[in-house]
Design a protein around this motif. Sequence first.
Motif, PDB file in Angstrom:
ATOM      1  N   ILE A  35       1.745  -0.418  -2.764  1.00 19.95           N
ATOM      2  CA  ILE A  35       1.938  -1.369  -1.675  1.00 19.95           C
ATOM      3  C   ILE A  35       3.386  -1.849  -1.701  1.00 19.95           C
ATOM      4  O   ILE A  35       3.862  -2.345  -2.728  1.00 19.95           O
ATOM      5  N   ILE A  36       4.092  -1.677  -0.584  1.00 18.67           N
ATOM      6  CA  ILE A  36       5.473  -2.157  -0.455  1.00 18.67           C
ATOM      7  C   ILE A  36       5.419  -3.501   0.269  1.00 18.67           C
ATOM      8  O   ILE A  36       5.122  -3.564   1.465  1.00 18.67           O
ATOM      9  N   TRP A  37       5.688  -4.571  -0.473  1.00 15.21           N
ATOM     10  CA  TRP A  37       5.579  -5.916   0.083  1.00 15.21           C
ATOM     11  C   TRP A  37       6.918  -6.394   0.633  1.00 15.21           C
ATOM     12  O   TRP A  37       7.966  -6.135   0.040  1.00 15.21           O
ATOM     13  N   SER A  38       6.869  -7.105   1.748  1.00  9.62           N
ATOM     14  CA  SER A  38       8.037  -7.881   2.181  1.00  9.62           C
ATOM     15  C   SER A  38       8.062  -9.186   1.396  1.00  9.62           C
ATOM     16  O   SER A  38       9.111  -9.649   0.941  1.00  9.62           O
ATOM     17  N   LEU A  39       6.885  -9.775   1.272  1.00 13.40           N
ATOM     18  CA  LEU A  39       6.721 -10.999   0.500  1.00 13.40           C
ATOM     19  C   LEU A  39       5.304 -10.992  -0.044  1.00 13.40           C
ATOM     20  O   LEU A  39       4.350 -11.030   0.723  1.00 13.40           O
ATOM     21  N   LYS A  40       5.168 -10.896  -1.362  1.00 17.34           N
ATOM     22  CA  LYS A  40       3.838 -10.834  -1.970  1.00 17.34           C
ATOM     23  C   LYS A  40       3.073 -12.111  -1.671  1.00 17.34           C
ATOM     24  O   LYS A  40       3.551 -13.212  -1.916  1.00 17.34           O
ATOM     25  N   ARG A  66      -5.740 -18.362   5.818  1.00 13.05           N
ATOM     26  CA  ARG A  66      -4.566 -19.141   5.417  1.00 13.05           C
ATOM     27  C   ARG A  66      -3.313 -18.463   5.979  1.00 13.05           C
ATOM     28  O   ARG A  66      -3.255 -17.235   6.092  1.00 13.05           O
ATOM     29  N   PRO A  67      -2.286 -19.254   6.305  1.00 10.76           N
ATOM     30  CA  PRO A  67      -1.036 -18.664   6.802  1.00 10.76           C
ATOM     31  C   PRO A  67      -0.451 -17.686   5.785  1.00 10.76           C
ATOM     32  O   PRO A  67      -0.537 -17.886   4.567  1.00 10.76           O
ATOM     33  N   GLY A  68       0.138 -16.605   6.289  1.00 13.67           N
ATOM     34  CA  GLY A  68       0.847 -15.670   5.433  1.00 13.67           C
ATOM     35  C   GLY A  68      -0.034 -14.732   4.643  1.00 13.67           C
ATOM     36  O   GLY A  68       0.473 -13.974   3.821  1.00 13.67           O
ATOM     37  N   GLY A  69      -1.332 -14.745   4.881  1.00 12.07           N
ATOM     38  CA  GLY A  69      -2.233 -13.896   4.107  1.00 12.07           C
ATOM     39  C   GLY A  69      -2.291 -12.470   4.623  1.00 12.07           C
ATOM     40  O   GLY A  69      -1.943 -12.189   5.768  1.00 12.07           O
TER      41      GLY A  69
END
Length: 261
Positions: A86-91, A170-173
């Motif tokens: 998984i390549i995350w922008s923000l974990k 939740r936001p950002g999930g």
Amino acid sequence: MSVREIKRKYTTMDDRYPFNLDIVRRFDGLAFSAPVTIIVGDNGCGKTTLLEGIAAAAGSILISGEHMEKDHSLSPAFELAEDLKIIWSLKSNNGFFFRAADFITYTRSIATMREDARAKIEEIKQRDPYSLEVLPYAKTYHELRSLYGEGLEKRSHGESFFDLFQARFRPGGFYILDEPEAPLSPQNQLTLLAMIHEMTKEGAQFLIATHSPIMMAYPYADLYEVQNGVLEPAIFDELSHVQITRDFLHTPDRYLRHLFN
């Protein structure tokens, strides 16, 4: 978006499940360019298996809040996860993996937890009305009441479904949803789309497998259809699910007479 891309690190060559499925053999990765990605395909094409592997690779929890490792039926998903990166922008620590089949189980477990906490409170108070031992049970009871009211099991299937999602989104999930439309009427599917859209405004990202043309119609989604075991970019009007549903609604007799003659 939390996730930029899913890469195939290497391809395990094995005749065992899940590596014997065409969709797994031929999956080489998936790049995300929209907050909502929808995967379409017939029963048995392997959509659920692929989502399970991605969820395991992402470290997703189940809707119950438990880690996926606790469900032994998901062991093959962790084998597939070893092949994925998984390549995350923000974990993100928010998000979960939802399977329609888990919904009833979770609803019952919440009811049991609430009743156990209530019974323990009564037991302790009868023994000692001033005991501080009651505090953790009272906290559990009031938290469940705050999240789910009188209980998910006391509402209709569709209502409790929305109560659950509203309590857990939740936001950002990063949310991986396998056939979330299963308990919902067409009207409530539209409500779910509106809920998903509002969550994307708060940075949430969704990967969804569905059979519902209503869900597929979400205008800001990237659509993929499983064709011959390969995820192919798709256009809404050209999806077989959409074409069959549209044709059936226009001329149901043309389909039904072949079934009942």
